[in-house]
Design a protein around this motif. Sequence first.
Motif, PDB file in Angstrom:
ATOM      1  N   LYS A   1     -12.723 -13.705   0.188  1.00 29.61           N
ATOM      2  CA  LYS A   1     -11.685 -14.650   0.577  1.00 29.61           C
ATOM      3  C   LYS A   1     -10.397 -14.328  -0.183  1.00 29.61           C
ATOM      4  O   LYS A   1     -10.433 -13.686  -1.238  1.00 29.61           O
ATOM      5  CB  LYS A   1     -12.106 -16.094   0.274  1.00 29.61           C
ATOM      6  N   ALA A   2      -9.286 -14.799   0.350  1.00 34.22           N
ATOM      7  CA  ALA A   2      -7.991 -14.601  -0.292  1.00 34.22           C
ATOM      8  C   ALA A   2      -7.158 -15.862  -0.154  1.00 34.22           C
ATOM      9  O   ALA A   2      -7.357 -16.671   0.764  1.00 34.22           O
ATOM     10  CB  ALA A   2      -7.244 -13.418   0.325  1.00 34.22           C
ATOM     11  N   THR A   3      -6.217 -16.017  -1.064  1.00 34.70           N
ATOM     12  CA  THR A   3      -5.265 -17.110  -0.985  1.00 34.70           C
ATOM     13  C   THR A   3      -3.906 -16.595  -1.459  1.00 34.70           C
ATOM     14  O   THR A   3      -3.727 -15.389  -1.658  1.00 34.70           O
ATOM     15  CB  THR A   3      -5.736 -18.318  -1.821  1.00 34.70           C
ATOM     16  N   TYR A   4      -2.958 -17.506  -1.662  1.00 39.57           N
ATOM     17  CA  TYR A   4      -1.614 -17.078  -2.049  1.00 39.57           C
ATOM     18  C   TYR A   4      -1.000 -18.113  -2.979  1.00 39.57           C
ATOM     19  O   TYR A   4      -1.532 -19.202  -3.168  1.00 39.57           O
ATOM     20  CB  TYR A   4      -0.732 -16.878  -0.815  1.00 39.57           C
TER      21      TYR A   4
ATOM     22  N   VAL B   1       1.620  -6.604  -4.331  1.00 41.91           N
ATOM     23  CA  VAL B   1       0.722  -6.672  -5.484  1.00 41.91           C
ATOM     24  C   VAL B   1      -0.232  -7.843  -5.290  1.00 41.91           C
ATOM     25  O   VAL B   1      -0.039  -8.684  -4.407  1.00 41.91           O
ATOM     26  CB  VAL B   1       1.507  -6.831  -6.802  1.00 41.91           C
ATOM     27  N   ALA B   2      -1.264  -7.881  -6.131  1.00 42.14           N
ATOM     28  CA  ALA B   2      -2.222  -8.980  -6.034  1.00 42.14           C
ATOM     29  C   ALA B   2      -2.901  -9.200  -7.369  1.00 42.14           C
ATOM     30  O   ALA B   2      -3.101  -8.257  -8.150  1.00 42.14           O
ATOM     31  CB  ALA B   2      -3.274  -8.691  -4.959  1.00 42.14           C
ATOM     32  N   ALA B   3      -3.245 -10.450  -7.630  1.00 43.36           N
ATOM     33  CA  ALA B   3      -4.184 -10.770  -8.700  1.00 43.36           C
ATOM     34  C   ALA B   3      -5.575 -10.709  -8.095  1.00 43.36           C
ATOM     35  O   ALA B   3      -5.801 -11.225  -6.992  1.00 43.36           O
ATOM     36  CB  ALA B   3      -3.905 -12.158  -9.270  1.00 43.36           C
ATOM     37  N   VAL B   4      -6.506 -10.061  -8.788  1.00 34.87           N
ATOM     38  CA  VAL B   4      -7.836  -9.834  -8.219  1.00 34.87           C
ATOM     39  C   VAL B   4      -8.903 -10.386  -9.157  1.00 34.87           C
ATOM     40  O   VAL B   4      -8.687 -10.537 -10.358  1.00 34.87           O
ATOM     41  CB  VAL B   4      -8.080  -8.332  -7.963  1.00 34.87           C
TER      42      VAL B   4
ATOM     43  N   THR C   1      -2.559  -5.832  -9.981  1.00 33.46           N
ATOM     44  CA  THR C   1      -1.731  -5.855 -11.188  1.00 33.46           C
ATOM     45  C   THR C   1      -2.030  -7.046 -12.097  1.00 33.46           C
ATOM     46  O   THR C   1      -1.389  -7.209 -13.126  1.00 33.46           O
ATOM     47  CB  THR C   1      -0.231  -5.883 -10.822  1.00 33.46           C
ATOM     48  N   ASP C   2      -2.999  -7.875 -11.715  1.00 34.52           N
ATOM     49  CA  ASP C   2      -3.285  -9.075 -12.498  1.00 34.52           C
ATOM     50  C   ASP C   2      -4.717  -9.510 -12.207  1.00 34.52           C
ATOM     51  O   ASP C   2      -5.365  -9.005 -11.290  1.00 34.52           O
ATOM     52  CB  ASP C   2      -2.297 -10.193 -12.127  1.00 34.52           C
ATOM     53  N   SER C   3      -5.209 -10.438 -13.001  1.00 37.29           N
ATOM     54  CA  SER C   3      -6.536 -11.005 -12.803  1.00 37.29           C
ATOM     55  C   SER C   3      -6.399 -12.459 -12.376  1.00 37.29           C
ATOM     56  O   SER C   3      -5.581 -13.202 -12.927  1.00 37.29           O
ATOM     57  CB  SER C   3      -7.356 -10.926 -14.097  1.00 37.29           C
ATOM     58  N   GLY C   4      -7.193 -12.860 -11.388  1.00 37.47           N
ATOM     59  CA  GLY C   4      -7.147 -14.244 -10.962  1.00 37.47           C
ATOM     60  C   GLY C   4      -8.085 -14.491  -9.793  1.00 37.47           C
ATOM     61  O   GLY C   4      -8.387 -13.578  -9.029  1.00 37.47           O
ATOM     62  N   GLY C   5      -8.559 -15.718  -9.681  1.00 40.61           N
ATOM     63  CA  GLY C   5      -9.438 -16.073  -8.577  1.00 40.61           C
ATOM     64  C   GLY C   5      -9.713 -17.563  -8.593  1.00 40.61           C
ATOM     65  O   GLY C   5      -9.448 -18.259  -9.570  1.00 40.61           O
ATOM     66  N   GLY C   6     -10.242 -18.053  -7.492  1.00 36.92           N
ATOM     67  CA  GLY C   6     -10.577 -19.466  -7.373  1.00 36.92           C
ATOM     68  C   GLY C   6     -11.021 -19.770  -5.966  1.00 36.92           C
ATOM     69  O   GLY C   6     -10.621 -19.072  -5.020  1.00 36.92           O
ATOM     70  N   ASP C   7     -11.874 -20.767  -5.783  1.00 36.09           N
ATOM     71  CA  ASP C   7     -12.401 -21.113  -4.459  1.00 36.09           C
ATOM     72  C   ASP C   7     -13.089 -19.925  -3.799  1.00 36.09           C
ATOM     73  O   ASP C   7     -12.986 -19.735  -2.585  1.00 36.09           O
ATOM     74  CB  ASP C   7     -11.288 -21.644  -3.538  1.00 36.09           C
ATOM     75  N   GLY C   8     -13.746 -19.083  -4.608  1.00 37.52           N
ATOM     76  CA  GLY C   8     -14.458 -17.933  -4.061  1.00 37.52           C
ATOM     77  C   GLY C   8     -13.566 -16.778  -3.674  1.00 37.52           C
ATOM     78  O   GLY C   8     -14.009 -15.848  -2.991  1.00 37.52           O
ATOM     79  N   THR C   9     -12.306 -16.797  -4.094  1.00 33.85           N
ATOM     80  CA  THR C   9     -11.367 -15.746  -3.697  1.00 33.85           C
ATOM     81  C   THR C   9     -11.442 -14.546  -4.635  1.00 33.85           C
ATOM     82  O   THR C   9     -11.681 -14.687  -5.830  1.00 33.85           O
ATOM     83  CB  THR C   9      -9.920 -16.265  -3.685  1.00 33.85           C
ATOM     84  N   ASP C  10     -11.202 -13.374  -4.059  1.00 26.98           N
ATOM     85  CA  ASP C  10     -11.081 -12.152  -4.846  1.00 26.98           C
ATOM     86  C   ASP C  10      -9.648 -11.635  -4.887  1.00 26.98           C
ATOM     87  O   ASP C  10      -9.345 -10.729  -5.660  1.00 26.98           O
ATOM     88  CB  ASP C  10     -11.991 -11.053  -4.285  1.00 26.98           C
ATOM     89  N   PHE C  11      -8.766 -12.191  -4.048  1.00 31.88           N
ATOM     90  CA  PHE C  11      -7.368 -11.759  -4.015  1.00 31.88           C
ATOM     91  C   PHE C  11      -6.452 -12.978  -3.960  1.00 31.88           C
ATOM     92  O   PHE C  11      -6.687 -13.906  -3.178  1.00 31.88           O
ATOM     93  CB  PHE C  11      -7.093 -10.881  -2.784  1.00 31.88           C
ATOM     94  N   ILE C  12      -5.426 -12.959  -4.798  1.00 33.24           N
ATOM     95  CA  ILE C  12      -4.367 -13.956  -4.750  1.00 33.24           C
ATOM     96  C   ILE C  12      -3.053 -13.203  -4.565  1.00 33.24           C
ATOM     97  O   ILE C  12      -2.639 -12.422  -5.427  1.00 33.24           O
ATOM     98  CB  ILE C  12      -4.309 -14.808  -6.026  1.00 33.24           C
ATOM     99  N   PHE C  13      -2.406 -13.440  -3.438  1.00 36.77           N
ATOM    100  CA  PHE C  13      -1.189 -12.718  -3.063  1.00 36.77           C
ATOM    101  C   PHE C  13       0.061 -13.566  -3.286  1.00 36.77           C
ATOM    102  O   PHE C  13      -0.004 -14.800  -3.201  1.00 36.77           O
ATOM    103  CB  PHE C  13      -1.205 -12.360  -1.573  1.00 36.77           C
TER     104      PHE C  13
ATOM    105  N   LEU D   1      -1.155 -18.636   9.556  1.00 36.67           N
ATOM    106  CA  LEU D   1      -2.013 -18.059   8.516  1.00 36.67           C
ATOM    107  C   LEU D   1      -1.776 -18.764   7.179  1.00 36.67           C
ATOM    108  O   LEU D   1      -2.726 -19.081   6.453  1.00 36.67           O
ATOM    109  CB  LEU D   1      -1.748 -16.561   8.382  1.00 36.67           C
ATOM    110  N   LEU D   2      -0.531 -19.027   6.852  1.00 40.43           N
ATOM    111  CA  LEU D   2      -0.222 -19.714   5.598  1.00 40.43           C
ATOM    112  C   LEU D   2      -0.841 -21.110   5.561  1.00 40.43           C
ATOM    113  O   LEU D   2      -1.197 -21.610   4.493  1.00 40.43           O
ATOM    114  CB  LEU D   2       1.295 -19.805   5.414  1.00 40.43           C
ATOM    115  N   SER D   3      -0.969 -21.733   6.727  1.00 41.71           N
ATOM    116  CA  SER D   3      -1.509 -23.096   6.770  1.00 41.71           C
ATOM    117  C   SER D   3      -2.978 -23.150   6.374  1.00 41.71           C
ATOM    118  O   SER D   3      -3.479 -24.206   5.990  1.00 41.71           O
ATOM    119  CB  SER D   3      -1.338 -23.690   8.175  1.00 41.71           C
ATOM    120  N   TYR D   4      -3.690 -22.034   6.457  1.00 46.95           N
ATOM    121  CA  TYR D   4      -5.099 -22.027   6.072  1.00 46.95           C
ATOM    122  C   TYR D   4      -5.270 -22.192   4.563  1.00 46.95           C
ATOM    123  O   TYR D   4      -6.243 -22.773   4.101  1.00 46.95           O
ATOM    124  CB  TYR D   4      -5.763 -20.717   6.501  1.00 46.95           C
ATOM    125  N   GLY D   5      -4.347 -21.650   3.807  1.00 43.03           N
ATOM    126  CA  GLY D   5      -4.456 -21.731   2.345  1.00 43.03           C
ATOM    127  C   GLY D   5      -5.418 -20.705   1.787  1.00 43.03           C
ATOM    128  O   GLY D   5      -5.050 -19.849   0.995  1.00 43.03           O
TER     129      GLY D   5
END
Length: 253
Positions: A32-35, A63-66, A99-111, A128-132
Motif C-alpha cells: 500500500k502507499a499513501t502521501y 522521492v519516497a519514504a519507504v 530517500t527516507d524511512s516511513g510507513g503506517g496503515d500497512g504502507t511501504d511507500f509515502i510519497f 486518487l488523492l481522495s483514497y488517501g
Amino acid sequence: MEFTVKSNCLMFMLVVLGCLVLSHSQDFICSKATYFGSPDCKGNPSGACGYGEYGRDGNDGYVAAVHSPYRNGTGCGGCYQVRCKVGGCTDEGVIVVATDSGGGDGTDFIFPAQVYSEMAQPGLEGELLSYGVVDIEYRRVPCDFGGSNLVIKVHEATKYPYYLAIIIVYPPGVYDVVGVQIWQEDSKTWRDMRKPYGAVWDIENPPKSETLTFSFLLSATGSVDDGEWVDSPTYVSTSLEAGATFDTGIHQL
C-alpha cells in the motif's frame, strides 16, 4: 454471516496468492502507499537516509519514504517502480528513489502528494488523492539518473584526517551496499567502515594518504550472506570537502 466470513477469507487468500504469483513471475510485490502534504510539497531534507537536500530534490523530486524496502538504511538510494491498483491508474506508475524511512496503515511507500497523484491517468488525480491509502505493486529497478555507477558523497561531518563519513548516493543497478572497507596502505589491510544510520558509512582515524581506495560489499537481496566484495577501480582524493561527490567506477555485477 458464516458465508460472509468464508467469502472474505477466500477473497483474502486469492489476493495474497495473486500477489505471490505476481511477485514471483514479474518481481512485483503487493503493498500500500499513501502521501503527505499539498501538491507542491517536496520530500524531507532531514530524512533517515542522511541525504540532506538530495532527499528533497533528488530524481527531480520523485522521492519516497519507504518501510520494508528501507532495510535499516541499505535500501536508501534504490529506485522503485510503483503503480496503484485501483481504477484510473496508469500501467507505468512512477519511478521513485528511496530517500527516507516511513510507513503506517500497512504502507511501504509515502510519497509527496504530486508524485502520488502521477500514478493516476490524466484527469483522475483528484480521485486518487481522495483514497488517501491505496493498494499498489512495486519492484526494484535500476536508477536511470546520475549515471549507473556507484557514487559516494562526503558527509558534512567529515573532519579529515581524524574522521571520515561518506554517503552512498547512487547504488549500482539493483544492488544494495551492505558493507564498506577502506584500504590501509601502511599495513596492507582493508579496514571496515561502520554504518551509523541510513546510507552513511564512517570511520575514525582513516588512512592518511593523498588518495583513498574503497571496497564495497554489494548484494541483490540486502543481505551480507550473498554479497560480493567489489574494489573501486578509481581513487578518492583526500581533499575532502563536504558535499563533494566521487564516481567509484563500479557498475553492476
